[in-house]
Design an enzyme around this catalytic site. Sequence first.
Site, mmCIF file in Angstrom:
data_model
loop_
_atom_site.group_PDB
_atom_site.id
_atom_site.type_symbol
_atom_site.label_atom_id
_atom_site.label_comp_id
_atom_site.label_asym_id
_atom_site.label_seq_id
_atom_site.Cartn_x
_atom_site.Cartn_y
_atom_site.Cartn_z
ATOM 1 N N ASN A 289 45.827 -41.613 50.385
ATOM 2 C CA ASN A 289 45.545 -40.314 51.017
ATOM 3 C C ASN A 289 45.941 -39.178 50.066
ATOM 4 O O ASN A 289 47.011 -39.221 49.470
ATOM 5 C CB ASN A 289 46.375 -40.229 52.308
ATOM 6 C CG ASN A 289 45.939 -39.126 53.240
ATOM 7 O OD1 ASN A 289 44.744 -38.978 53.520
ATOM 8 N ND2 ASN A 289 46.887 -38.346 53.749
ATOM 9 N N HIS B 6 42.969 -29.710 54.275
ATOM 10 C CA HIS B 6 43.592 -28.502 54.830
ATOM 11 C C HIS B 6 42.916 -27.325 54.123
ATOM 12 O O HIS B 6 43.154 -27.089 52.937
ATOM 13 C CB HIS B 6 45.101 -28.495 54.552
ATOM 14 C CG HIS B 6 45.821 -29.601 55.252
ATOM 15 N ND1 HIS B 6 46.004 -29.608 56.616
ATOM 16 C CD2 HIS B 6 46.383 -30.740 54.788
ATOM 17 C CE1 HIS B 6 46.667 -30.702 56.956
ATOM 18 N NE2 HIS B 6 46.905 -31.413 55.871
ATOM 19 N N ASP C 271 41.948 -29.089 58.886
ATOM 20 C CA ASP C 271 42.189 -27.873 59.659
ATOM 21 C C ASP C 271 41.735 -26.693 58.809
ATOM 22 O O ASP C 271 41.615 -26.808 57.587
ATOM 23 C CB ASP C 271 43.646 -27.720 60.161
ATOM 24 C CG ASP C 271 44.714 -27.797 59.103
ATOM 25 O OD1 ASP C 271 44.404 -27.646 57.907
ATOM 26 O OD2 ASP C 271 45.893 -27.979 59.470
ATOM 27 N N GLU D 206 42.952 -34.968 57.589
ATOM 28 C CA GLU D 206 43.864 -33.922 58.083
ATOM 29 C C GLU D 206 43.170 -32.566 58.171
ATOM 30 O O GLU D 206 43.756 -31.517 57.871
ATOM 31 C CB GLU D 206 45.099 -33.829 57.164
ATOM 32 C CG GLU D 206 45.832 -35.149 57.033
ATOM 33 C CD GLU D 206 47.131 -35.073 56.233
ATOM 34 O OE1 GLU D 206 47.645 -33.967 56.009
ATOM 35 O OE2 GLU D 206 47.631 -36.137 55.840
ATOM 36 N N GLU E 289 49.602 -38.424 48.458
ATOM 37 C CA GLU E 289 49.808 -37.312 47.514
ATOM 38 C C GLU E 289 50.578 -37.701 46.255
ATOM 39 O O GLU E 289 51.642 -37.146 45.978
ATOM 40 C CB GLU E 289 50.545 -36.166 48.219
ATOM 41 C CG GLU E 289 49.786 -35.608 49.397
ATOM 42 C CD GLU E 289 50.510 -34.420 50.047
ATOM 43 O OE1 GLU E 289 51.573 -34.026 49.561
ATOM 44 O OE2 GLU E 289 49.996 -33.905 51.056
HETATM 45 C C1 XIL Z 1 53.184 -32.108 58.086
HETATM 46 C C2 XIL Z 1 53.394 -32.064 59.597
HETATM 47 O O1 XIL Z 1 52.227 -31.525 60.188
HETATM 48 C C3 XIL Z 1 54.592 -31.247 59.958
HETATM 49 O O2 XIL Z 1 54.890 -31.399 61.331
HETATM 50 C C4 XIL Z 1 55.801 -31.665 59.123
HETATM 51 O O3 XIL Z 1 56.855 -30.787 59.350
HETATM 52 C C5 XIL Z 1 55.483 -31.707 57.644
HETATM 53 O O4 XIL Z 1 54.347 -32.525 57.424
HETATM 54 N N1 XIL Z 1 50.060 -33.492 54.260
HETATM 55 C C6 XIL Z 1 50.414 -34.631 54.955
HETATM 56 C C7 XIL Z 1 51.056 -34.498 56.293
HETATM 57 O O5 XIL Z 1 50.070 -35.755 54.539
HETATM 58 O O6 XIL Z 1 51.966 -35.531 56.554
HETATM 59 C C8 XIL Z 1 51.745 -33.157 56.459
HETATM 60 O O7 XIL Z 1 52.164 -33.053 57.811
HETATM 61 C C9 XIL Z 1 50.815 -32.030 56.089
HETATM 62 C C10 XIL Z 1 50.391 -32.142 54.640
#
Ligand code: XIL
Length: 357
Positions: A200, A236, A267, A265, A152
Amino acid sequence: MTRSRLLLLLSLLPLLLATGSSPPATLRQAAEAAGLRVGTAVRPYALAEAAYSETLGREFNMLEPEDAMKWWTVRRNEGSFDFQQGDQIIRFAHAHDMKVRGHCLVWDHDNPKWLGAANFTPQHLSHLLQQHIATEMKHYAGQVFAWDVVNEAFEEHGKLKDSIWFNQPGIGFSGQGTAYIEQAFRWAHNADPKALLFYNEAEAEGMNPKSDAVYAMIKDFKHRGVPIDGVGLQLHISKLDFDADPIAKNIARLSALGIQVHVTELDVSLPVDPTGAIRGDDLRRQADIYRNVLHACLQNPGCTAIQTWGFTDKYSWIPFHSHGARGGALLFDKSYRPKPAYAAVLEELSSQAMRGH
Ligand code: XIL
């Protein structure tokens, strides 16, 4: 077909022959037949729960520590490294023949307080970051096959984010664009030359100014021989009118640069009413979104892995992150029952396997 998919398929031939033409019964079997990795984010403390570890080992052939390899877990203080949580996850993966993605080495979130509080100079931060990358990657060399080296780094409009590593005060490349990211990738390659190195990013999965900026950076890195092997698209998703076509386009242009794409990631969060309930209709729309994202990945041989951010709604970051307004984002409910989204993913993966990859 890419070489990695071909090798994976060859190693799975005995399984394919043994299962004959009967449809795959798990995501893992279906993904293996389709020449793809299917993974999920993992929390070490949940491994002690039988339903959690059984589902994880049965359904997935890849995993990634959700928080266990981040700075805030590994670096409680400046002078030491604590790899216990990550090691626990590695042991599980090894016992269940799963690949491990590492996450993440350079990010402006999930860092320990002492890192920002000490007002380190760029020279000191540069030393700390190089030492961190080298120590963690060497510790996991041969066990982590791919790392999210930088996470990010861009803003919505495609500008680089202000951060401790870039320009506040940075590691010595402030005002020099993506040079600090390049440095991190060079350090990572020196630390473990065999690991695949990924950039990423969030909300850069379709076609937009942020994904344009990521694309331009990767193109420049490839052109100049900076060691980078892939881009991770987080995915996400919270909009139920989601369109996967721009994702397929972005995956196509990224893989045309000669890199791999991993969905890292995934969801799909849903609105939760005050009683904690989710609408059945939303579950069906969620299933379509999962299916469409998977389809966008499977369409392009450069997309070699798809991973969800957890697998049971019992352990998902979404309720916490949305202050309880959203939830139900994953493939299994809180009691580990498969949801419509699970059936959709299994079906899409299986149809790909049946098409002959
Ligand atoms: C999130 C985790 O799921 C949580 O448990 C933590 O508190 C914060 O981070 N992008 C990312 C991940 O690259 O590392 C993040 O994960 C979600 C957003």
